[in-house]
Design an enzyme around this catalytic site. Structure first.
Site, PDB file in Angstrom:
ATOM      1  N   SER A  95      19.797  23.507 -20.610  1.00 53.23           N
ATOM      2  CA  SER A  95      20.266  24.796 -20.098  1.00 53.23           C
ATOM      3  C   SER A  95      19.394  25.960 -20.579  1.00 53.23           C
ATOM      4  O   SER A  95      18.998  26.021 -21.740  1.00 53.23           O
ATOM      5  CB  SER A  95      21.710  25.041 -20.542  1.00 53.23           C
ATOM      6  N   LYS A 141      32.441  21.521 -13.714  1.00 51.39           N
ATOM      7  CA  LYS A 141      32.785  22.715 -12.928  1.00 51.39           C
ATOM      8  C   LYS A 141      34.075  22.574 -12.109  1.00 51.39           C
ATOM      9  O   LYS A 141      34.775  23.555 -11.901  1.00 51.39           O
ATOM     10  CB  LYS A 141      31.629  23.068 -11.981  1.00 51.39           C
ATOM     11  N   ASN A 143      32.280  28.365 -12.811  1.00 49.93           N
ATOM     12  CA  ASN A 143      31.161  28.288 -13.765  1.00 49.93           C
ATOM     13  C   ASN A 143      31.279  29.312 -14.890  1.00 49.93           C
ATOM     14  O   ASN A 143      30.412  29.388 -15.750  1.00 49.93           O
ATOM     15  CB  ASN A 143      29.812  28.448 -13.043  1.00 49.93           C
ATOM     16  N   ALA A 161      26.467  19.364   0.581  1.00 55.95           N
ATOM     17  CA  ALA A 161      27.854  19.836   0.717  1.00 55.95           C
ATOM     18  C   ALA A 161      28.605  19.655  -0.605  1.00 55.95           C
ATOM     19  O   ALA A 161      29.818  19.477  -0.622  1.00 55.95           O
ATOM     20  CB  ALA A 161      28.555  19.102   1.854  1.00 55.95           C
ATOM     21  N   GLY A 207      29.159  21.056  -4.824  1.00 55.30           N
ATOM     22  CA  GLY A 207      29.681  22.290  -5.404  1.00 55.30           C
ATOM     23  C   GLY A 207      28.783  23.493  -5.135  1.00 55.30           C
ATOM     24  O   GLY A 207      29.264  24.578  -4.764  1.00 55.30           O
ATOM     25  N   THR A 236      26.927  12.576   3.188  1.00 52.27           N
ATOM     26  CA  THR A 236      28.320  12.151   3.378  1.00 52.27           C
ATOM     27  C   THR A 236      29.026  13.160   4.282  1.00 52.27           C
ATOM     28  O   THR A 236      29.309  14.294   3.867  1.00 52.27           O
ATOM     29  CB  THR A 236      29.036  12.062   2.005  1.00 52.27           C
ATOM     30  N   LYS A 237      29.316  12.721   5.506  1.00 49.87           N
ATOM     31  CA  LYS A 237      29.855  13.625   6.527  1.00 49.87           C
ATOM     32  C   LYS A 237      31.230  14.191   6.129  1.00 49.87           C
ATOM     33  O   LYS A 237      31.540  15.358   6.387  1.00 49.87           O
ATOM     34  CB  LYS A 237      29.984  12.810   7.830  1.00 49.87           C
ATOM     35  N   GLU A 238      32.032  13.355   5.488  1.00 47.94           N
ATOM     36  CA  GLU A 238      33.409  13.747   5.130  1.00 47.94           C
ATOM     37  C   GLU A 238      33.419  15.004   4.248  1.00 47.94           C
ATOM     38  O   GLU A 238      34.361  15.800   4.287  1.00 47.94           O
ATOM     39  CB  GLU A 238      34.148  12.623   4.375  1.00 47.94           C
TER      40      GLU A 238
HETATM   41  P1  NAP Z   1      26.902  17.957  -6.468  1.00 47.50           P
HETATM   42  O1  NAP Z   1      28.213  18.619  -6.305  1.00 47.50           O
HETATM   43  O2  NAP Z   1      26.837  16.643  -7.200  1.00 47.50           O
HETATM   44  O3  NAP Z   1      26.279  17.752  -4.987  1.00 47.50           O
HETATM   45  C1  NAP Z   1      25.062  17.079  -4.815  1.00 47.50           C
HETATM   46  C2  NAP Z   1      24.629  17.196  -3.352  1.00 47.50           C
HETATM   47  O4  NAP Z   1      23.359  16.535  -3.246  1.00 47.50           O
HETATM   48  C3  NAP Z   1      25.554  16.494  -2.367  1.00 47.50           C
HETATM   49  O5  NAP Z   1      25.526  17.183  -1.144  1.00 47.50           O
HETATM   50  C4  NAP Z   1      24.921  15.096  -2.238  1.00 47.50           C
HETATM   51  O6  NAP Z   1      25.227  14.452  -1.030  1.00 47.50           O
HETATM   52  C5  NAP Z   1      23.453  15.489  -2.258  1.00 47.50           C
HETATM   53  N1  NAP Z   1      22.579  14.385  -2.646  1.00 47.50           N
HETATM   54  C6  NAP Z   1      22.410  13.858  -3.886  1.00 47.50           C
HETATM   55  N2  NAP Z   1      21.502  12.861  -3.847  1.00 47.50           N
HETATM   56  C7  NAP Z   1      21.101  12.746  -2.542  1.00 47.50           C
HETATM   57  C8  NAP Z   1      20.176  11.900  -1.868  1.00 47.50           C
HETATM   58  N3  NAP Z   1      19.469  10.968  -2.523  1.00 47.50           N
HETATM   59  N4  NAP Z   1      19.982  12.091  -0.537  1.00 47.50           N
HETATM   60  C9  NAP Z   1      20.675  13.040   0.134  1.00 47.50           C
HETATM   61  N5  NAP Z   1      21.576  13.871  -0.457  1.00 47.50           N
HETATM   62  C10 NAP Z   1      21.777  13.722  -1.774  1.00 47.50           C
HETATM   63  O7  NAP Z   1      25.846  18.886  -7.222  1.00 47.50           O
HETATM   64  P2  NAP Z   1      25.784  20.499  -7.182  1.00 47.50           P
HETATM   65  O8  NAP Z   1      26.551  21.038  -8.326  1.00 47.50           O
HETATM   66  O9  NAP Z   1      26.106  20.935  -5.816  1.00 47.50           O
HETATM   67  O10 NAP Z   1      24.238  20.771  -7.534  1.00 47.50           O
HETATM   68  C11 NAP Z   1      23.210  20.469  -6.620  1.00 47.50           C
HETATM   69  C12 NAP Z   1      21.883  21.059  -7.077  1.00 47.50           C
HETATM   70  O11 NAP Z   1      21.970  22.470  -7.146  1.00 47.50           O
HETATM   71  C13 NAP Z   1      21.444  20.607  -8.479  1.00 47.50           C
HETATM   72  O12 NAP Z   1      20.061  20.307  -8.432  1.00 47.50           O
HETATM   73  C14 NAP Z   1      21.684  21.830  -9.356  1.00 47.50           C
HETATM   74  O13 NAP Z   1      20.805  21.916 -10.444  1.00 47.50           O
HETATM   75  C15 NAP Z   1      21.436  22.951  -8.360  1.00 47.50           C
HETATM   76  N6  NAP Z   1      22.134  24.208  -8.726  1.00 47.50           N
HETATM   77  C16 NAP Z   1      21.387  25.326  -8.912  1.00 47.50           C
HETATM   78  C17 NAP Z   1      22.005  26.523  -9.245  1.00 47.50           C
HETATM   79  C18 NAP Z   1      21.166  27.744  -9.481  1.00 47.50           C
HETATM   80  O14 NAP Z   1      21.677  28.693 -10.108  1.00 47.50           O
HETATM   81  N7  NAP Z   1      19.961  27.811  -8.998  1.00 47.50           N
HETATM   82  C19 NAP Z   1      23.398  26.581  -9.371  1.00 47.50           C
HETATM   83  C20 NAP Z   1      24.146  25.426  -9.142  1.00 47.50           C
HETATM   84  C21 NAP Z   1      23.493  24.232  -8.831  1.00 47.50           C
HETATM   85  P3  NAP Z   1      26.542  13.524  -0.915  1.00 47.50           P
HETATM   86  O15 NAP Z   1      27.697  14.468  -0.666  1.00 47.50           O
HETATM   87  O16 NAP Z   1      26.277  12.639   0.224  1.00 47.50           O
HETATM   88  O17 NAP Z   1      26.685  12.778  -2.222  1.00 47.50           O
END
Ligand code: NAP
Length: 283
Positions: free
Chosen positions: A20, A71, A92, A136, A138, A161-163
């Protein structure tokens, strides 16, 4: 920095938390404003989350950020959640008001502030653009919440994942009665086909974090008119290709900076020293 009996404690709860960047830039912000406070990382295992949240009250910790994987789960353990947390389903930021814990989500604010900075360069407004959001999870829900609140008229959402997209649309239908018209779910394999209908492409998945990750679509199909954002904190393959094509692009640092600044303002009631926080972050 001199610590004494009146030093206030802030921190971030995550698992893992060692990567972090928040301790660095939040501490710098407290120092810059002469606030007697520290901001520390707390490594909290999922099974210990409730105890950790109770600990915030017991130890009079003033405020915390919450990161992966807590989160969503954390919402169960606080006294109140803000409007955006209700919709996004993830928090967060927690503020401790004399033992009463209120949860916020500053990711939507952080994303929109970064987006507006980028759009200024293109002299464009959110309402006049068509968005393609990939993912789709968090982070996507925070991005889409922000876009809907700012009056976006068209958002294509592509997710493996469409759902998850269907659930997002259902959850957001009370936020905006036109949500079913505004949001169109598409599959990852359809992205290339939708590029011509899109102005702004936003990757909210974790794909691109690792060098070996396969592209989400054929990045060579990007056109220089596309505005491309990847909320991952580095120049991903998608952003490298966008740069090559001459697109306006942005990585995840502005979102990270502005979500942190908003958390700081929620805790302290003071304007965050953005310039100093940004300097530390970019180092
Ligand atoms: P999350 O809730 O676990 O969601 C992950 C997303 O990535 C889902 O849509 C998932 O699809 C998709 N995904 C993961 N592996 C995949 C693959 N191999 N092929 C296609 N889709 C894939 O995670 P999150 O909290 O949303 O975070 C996502 C990213 O955003 C992370 O890299 C995080 O570091 C970044 N982030 C950045 C900030 C910032 O301030 N810049 C803030 C928050 C998060 P499925 O639904 O099909 O599993």
């Amino acid at each position: 920095m001199i610590l004494n009996g009146e030093t206030q404690v802030y921190g971030i709860l995550g698992y893992p938390v060692k990567h972090s960047k928040s301790p660095m830039f939040q501490t710098a912000a407290f120092e810059a404003l002469g606030i007697n406070a520290v901001y520390v990382p707390f490594h909290v295992k999922p099974e210990d989350l409730k105890k950790a949240i109770d600990g915030i009250k017991a130890l009079s910790i003033k405020g915390v950020n919450i990161t992966v994987p807590h989160k969503e789960e954390v919402i169960k353990y606080v006294n109140e959640v803000s409007e955006e947390v209700k919709y996004i389903g993830a928090a967060n930021t927690i503020k401790n008001i004399d033992g009463y814990l209120k949860a916020y989500n500053t990711d939507a604010y952080g994303f929109i502030r970064g987006l507006k900075e980028l759009l200024q360069k293109a002299k464009k407004e959110i309402y006049e653009l068509k968005f393609l959001v990939i993912g789709a999870g968090g982070a996507s829900r925070a991005v889409v919440y922000g876009l809907l609140k700012e009056g976006a008229q068209k958002i294509y959402i592509a997710n493996r994942t469409k759902e998850r997209v269907e659930k997002l649309i259902k959850d957001f239908s009370s936020l905006n009665k036109f949500v079913k018209e505004i949001i169109t779910p598409i599959s990852l394999s359809e992205i290339d086909k939708f590029l011509d209908k899109t102005d702004v492409i936003i990757n909210t998945t974790s794909v691109g974090l690792k060098e070996e990750d396969k592209p989400l679509f054929r990045y060579e199909n990007l056109k220089k008119e596309h505005i491309v954002i990847d909320i991952i904190y580095k120049k991903t393959l998608l952003l490298k290709e966008a740069e090559k094509k001459g697109c306006l692009w942005q990585d995840g640092l502005p979102m990270l900076l502005y979500q942190g600044a908003k958390s700081f303002e929620i805790w302290t009631g003071k304007e965050a020293p953005i310039k100093i926080m940004e300097e530390i972050l970019r180092k």
